[in-house]
Write a protein that holds these residues in place. Structure first.
Motif, PDB file in Angstrom:
ATOM      1  N   GLY B  89       0.841  -1.201   0.000  1.00 54.63           N
ATOM      2  CA  GLY B  89       0.000   0.000   0.000  1.00 54.63           C
ATOM      3  C   GLY B  89       0.874   1.249   0.000  1.00 54.63           C
ATOM      4  N   GLU B  90       0.251   2.395   0.199  1.00 51.84           N
ATOM      5  CA  GLU B  90       1.001   3.650   0.212  1.00 51.84           C
ATOM      6  C   GLU B  90       0.651   4.456   1.453  1.00 51.84           C
ATOM      7  N   PRO B  91       1.588   5.286   1.929  1.00 50.72           N
ATOM      8  CA  PRO B  91       1.256   6.112   3.096  1.00 50.72           C
ATOM      9  C   PRO B  91       0.091   7.053   2.766  1.00 50.72           C
ATOM     10  N   SER B  92      -0.727   7.330   3.785  1.00 43.79           N
ATOM     11  CA  SER B  92      -1.891   8.203   3.555  1.00 43.79           C
ATOM     12  C   SER B  92      -1.808   9.428   4.455  1.00 43.79           C
ATOM     13  N   ILE B  93      -2.047  10.585   3.857  1.00 39.30           N
ATOM     14  CA  ILE B  93      -2.047  11.827   4.647  1.00 39.30           C
ATOM     15  C   ILE B  93      -3.429  11.991   5.280  1.00 39.30           C
ATOM     16  N   VAL B  94      -3.469  12.054   6.612  1.00 38.42           N
ATOM     17  CA  VAL B  94      -4.762  12.195   7.296  1.00 38.42           C
ATOM     18  C   VAL B  94      -4.960  13.591   7.895  1.00 38.42           C
ATOM     19  N   ILE B  95      -3.851  14.293   8.122  1.00 38.77           N
ATOM     20  CA  ILE B  95      -3.980  15.701   8.562  1.00 38.77           C
ATOM     21  C   ILE B  95      -3.044  16.528   7.687  1.00 38.77           C
ATOM     22  N   TYR B  96      -3.590  17.590   7.114  1.00 38.26           N
ATOM     23  CA  TYR B  96      -2.748  18.475   6.309  1.00 38.26           C
ATOM     24  C   TYR B  96      -3.016  19.916   6.720  1.00 38.26           C
ATOM     25  N   ASP B  97      -1.962  20.582   7.123  1.00 37.49           N
ATOM     26  CA  ASP B  97      -2.055  21.987   7.541  1.00 37.49           C
ATOM     27  C   ASP B  97      -3.079  22.180   8.664  1.00 37.49           C
ATOM     28  N   GLY B  98      -3.061  21.260   9.622  1.00 38.79           N
ATOM     29  CA  GLY B  98      -3.947  21.370  10.779  1.00 38.79           C
ATOM     30  C   GLY B  98      -5.380  20.962  10.530  1.00 38.79           C
ATOM     31  N   VAL B  99      -5.666  20.431   9.342  1.00 36.82           N
ATOM     32  CA  VAL B  99      -7.050  20.040   9.016  1.00 36.82           C
ATOM     33  C   VAL B  99      -7.107  18.528   8.767  1.00 36.82           C
ATOM     34  N   ILE B 100      -8.048  17.871   9.451  1.00 36.43           N
ATOM     35  CA  ILE B 100      -8.203  16.418   9.274  1.00 36.43           C
ATOM     36  C   ILE B 100      -8.869  16.139   7.931  1.00 36.43           C
ATOM     37  N   ILE B 101      -8.292  15.227   7.181  1.00 37.60           N
ATOM     38  CA  ILE B 101      -8.880  14.889   5.880  1.00 37.60           C
ATOM     39  C   ILE B 101      -9.867  13.744   6.100  1.00 37.60           C
ATOM     40  N   GLU B 102     -11.133  14.109   6.216  1.00 40.11           N
ATOM     41  CA  GLU B 102     -12.177  13.138   6.592  1.00 40.11           C
ATOM     42  C   GLU B 102     -12.319  12.008   5.573  1.00 40.11           C
ATOM     43  N   LYS B 103     -12.210  12.382   4.293  1.00 38.50           N
ATOM     44  CA  LYS B 103     -12.394  11.395   3.224  1.00 38.50           C
ATOM     45  C   LYS B 103     -11.371  10.260   3.372  1.00 38.50           C
ATOM     46  N   GLU B 104     -10.143  10.664   3.642  1.00 37.45           N
ATOM     47  CA  GLU B 104      -9.062   9.694   3.780  1.00 37.45           C
ATOM     48  C   GLU B 104      -9.260   8.834   5.044  1.00 37.45           C
ATOM     49  N   MET B 105      -9.746   9.505   6.101  1.00 39.25           N
ATOM     50  CA  MET B 105     -10.013   8.789   7.360  1.00 39.25           C
ATOM     51  C   MET B 105     -11.084   7.724   7.136  1.00 39.25           C
ATOM     52  N   ARG B 106     -12.126   8.087   6.392  1.00 38.90           N
ATOM     53  CA  ARG B 106     -13.215   7.134   6.109  1.00 38.90           C
ATOM     54  C   ARG B 106     -12.698   5.971   5.277  1.00 38.90           C
ATOM     55  N   ARG B 107     -11.872   6.307   4.287  1.00 40.89           N
ATOM     56  CA  ARG B 107     -11.336   5.275   3.402  1.00 40.89           C
ATOM     57  C   ARG B 107     -10.487   4.258   4.200  1.00 40.89           C
ATOM     58  N   LEU B 108      -9.750   4.779   5.176  1.00 38.99           N
ATOM     59  CA  LEU B 108      -8.881   3.907   5.980  1.00 38.99           C
ATOM     60  C   LEU B 108      -9.609   3.267   7.156  1.00 38.99           C
ATOM     61  N   ARG B 109     -10.875   3.631   7.334  1.00 35.39           N
ATOM     62  CA  ARG B 109     -11.681   3.201   8.487  1.00 35.39           C
ATOM     63  C   ARG B 109     -10.942   3.507   9.795  1.00 35.39           C
ATOM     64  N   PHE B 110     -10.433   4.715   9.858  1.00 29.66           N
ATOM     65  CA  PHE B 110      -9.643   5.188  10.992  1.00 29.66           C
ATOM     66  C   PHE B 110     -10.494   6.223  11.711  1.00 29.66           C
ATOM     67  N   ASN B 111     -10.924   5.926  12.948  1.00 25.98           N
ATOM     68  CA  ASN B 111     -11.821   6.888  13.601  1.00 25.98           C
ATOM     69  C   ASN B 111     -11.039   7.973  14.326  1.00 25.98           C
ATOM     70  N   ILE B 112     -11.761   8.986  14.755  1.00 22.76           N
ATOM     71  CA  ILE B 112     -11.134  10.166  15.353  1.00 22.76           C
ATOM     72  C   ILE B 112     -10.405   9.819  16.659  1.00 22.76           C
ATOM     73  N   ASN B 113     -10.977   8.865  17.408  1.00 23.48           N
ATOM     74  CA  ASN B 113     -10.328   8.456  18.661  1.00 23.48           C
ATOM     75  C   ASN B 113      -8.962   7.816  18.408  1.00 23.48           C
ATOM     76  N   ASP B 114      -8.922   6.966  17.367  1.00 28.26           N
ATOM     77  CA  ASP B 114      -7.643   6.342  16.997  1.00 28.26           C
ATOM     78  C   ASP B 114      -6.616   7.415  16.649  1.00 28.26           C
ATOM     79  N   LEU B 115      -7.095   8.394  15.881  1.00 27.88           N
ATOM     80  CA  LEU B 115      -6.194   9.453  15.440  1.00 27.88           C
ATOM     81  C   LEU B 115      -5.667  10.257  16.630  1.00 27.88           C
ATOM     82  N   LEU B 116      -6.577  10.627  17.530  1.00 27.27           N
ATOM     83  CA  LEU B 116      -6.165  11.412  18.708  1.00 27.27           C
ATOM     84  C   LEU B 116      -5.194  10.613  19.587  1.00 27.27           C
ATOM     85  N   GLU B 117      -5.451   9.309  19.708  1.00 23.83           N
ATOM     86  CA  GLU B 117      -4.566   8.446  20.507  1.00 23.83           C
ATOM     87  C   GLU B 117      -3.165   8.417  19.900  1.00 23.83           C
TER      88      GLU B 117
END
Lengths: 126, 226
Positions: B89-117
């Motif tokens: 696979g390839e690395p995925s950018i989930v936050i860019y310039d302080g903004v969470i990229i929701e589309k990418e988060m959904r695609r990766l099935r990565f929830n906000i709690n996981d990200l904050l952790e």
């Protein structure tokens, strides 16, 4: 690069070993079937003493080649052959021709079955 | 009893050999294909270990076959970007310039709690401090903080006389001299002996550990000191 060399050697050894084992299994299976046919012929002609000698030959041959099976095949398969062979021996010694002939049939199936599971066939892969 | 012990030892050696052939990456950061191989190898090795009815080769051959497949896959990944993308696979950018990229988060099935952790684990407590956050192919999150949130570096402070922190050379370990390390440190055996004498040590065997740092300073700990 070292890993690749190790892997290439392993591939060559496994491939060569696989081919050798399949050939060996086929040869042994053929030889066992041949002796079993001879046993059957003797039993059909009610020559039980000759049949008993042929059964001893089967035992000897199996003892010689056993280590190859034990190293690569399920031990249960060999146990089944040995059990049937033992029954065949007893029926022959007791002069029970029909039962002994039935056992040679079972043995024929088991001997033929030996290499079947290891042949490179689509059915075996599935 | 002894048969099971011998079979277990053979399988143990085979698995160690397999992991060594697969390389150091296998033990640390696991890529998807490597994780599959690690799980399968551990399972394959235990089956013939437990049952004497199953030939040992029934465990060893699949383990070696997996090693072959894994090394060839790694080699292809090394040579081809396309294969690397398919396998790892390839690395995925989930936050860019302080903004969470929701589309990418959904695609990766990565929830906000996981990200904050993951951000907390990276010593980052505020999303607005993140310049870029990337989920690597191994599943770990890499965080690049914004300029105002990153640690001060030597360059920022404009310092010139900075103590260098290279890899120390362990010249004596458990009373034994490591000549390769001594050579790497650029010091001579005579220098080492003199330094030991200065510290009241006549025999190297009395030293638990001695290392030379990048500045050429010697650290010594005697046996029974700790």
């Amino acid at each position: 690069m070292k890993s690749m060399i190790a892997v290439l050697i392993m591939t060559a050894v496994l491939a060569a070993g696989g081919i050798w084992y399949m050939n060996k299994l086929s040869d042994v299976s053929e030889e066992l079937s041949e002796i079993n046919c001879e046993v059957r012929e003797e039993l059909e002609n009610r020559r039980y003493k000759n049949a008993s000698q042929k059964i001893d030959e089967l035992y000897r041959y199996l003892d010689e080649e056993e280590r190859y099976f034990e190293a690569f095949s399920d031990h249960e398969e060999l146990d089944k052959i040995r059990m049937t062979l033992s029954e065949l021996e007893e029926y022959t010694n007791a002069g029970a021709g029909t039962e002994a002939l039935a056992k040679t049939n079972v043995l024929e199936f088991l001997f033929e079955h030996l290499p079947k599971n290891y042949r490179l066939r689509f059915e075996n892969i599935l | 009893m002894f048969i099971i012990m011998i079979r277990t030892l053979i399988l143990y050696i085979s698995v160690i050999f397999s992991l060594r052939v697969m390389g150091k990456r296998q033990i640390g950061e696991l890529q998807p294909s490597e994780l599959v191989v690690a799980i399968m190898i551990s399972d394959l090795a235990t089956v013939p270990m437990e049952s004497v009815n199953i030939p040992l080769t029934a465990g060893v051959i699949p383990v070696f076959t997996l090693v072959i497949a894994e090394v060839i896959t790694s080699f292809l990944c090394l040579k081809s970007r396309k294969v690397r993308r398919i396998i790892s696979g390839e690395p995925s950018i989930v936050i860019y310039d302080g903004v969470i990229i929701e589309k990418e988060m959904r695609r990766l099935r990565f929830n906000i709690n996981d990200l904050l952790e993951e951000l907390r684990l990276n010593n980052c407590h505020d999303i607005s401090d993140v310049a870029v956050a990337v989920i690597e192919t191994s599943g770990k999150l890499s965080v690049i903080p914004r300029d105002h949130a990153r640690s001060v570096t030597v360059e920022d402070l404009g310092l010139t006389d900075v103590r260098s922190e290279g890899l120390p050379c362990t010249v004596i370990s458990d009373g034994e001299l490591n000549e390769t390390e001594l050579k790497r440190s650029g010091k001579s055996l005579k220098w080492l002996k003199d330094e030991l004498k200065k510290n009241g040590i006549d025999d190297m065997k009395d030293v638990f550990i001695a290392s030379v740092d990048a500045e050429g300073e010697l650290f010594i700990q005697k046996k029974g000191e700790g």
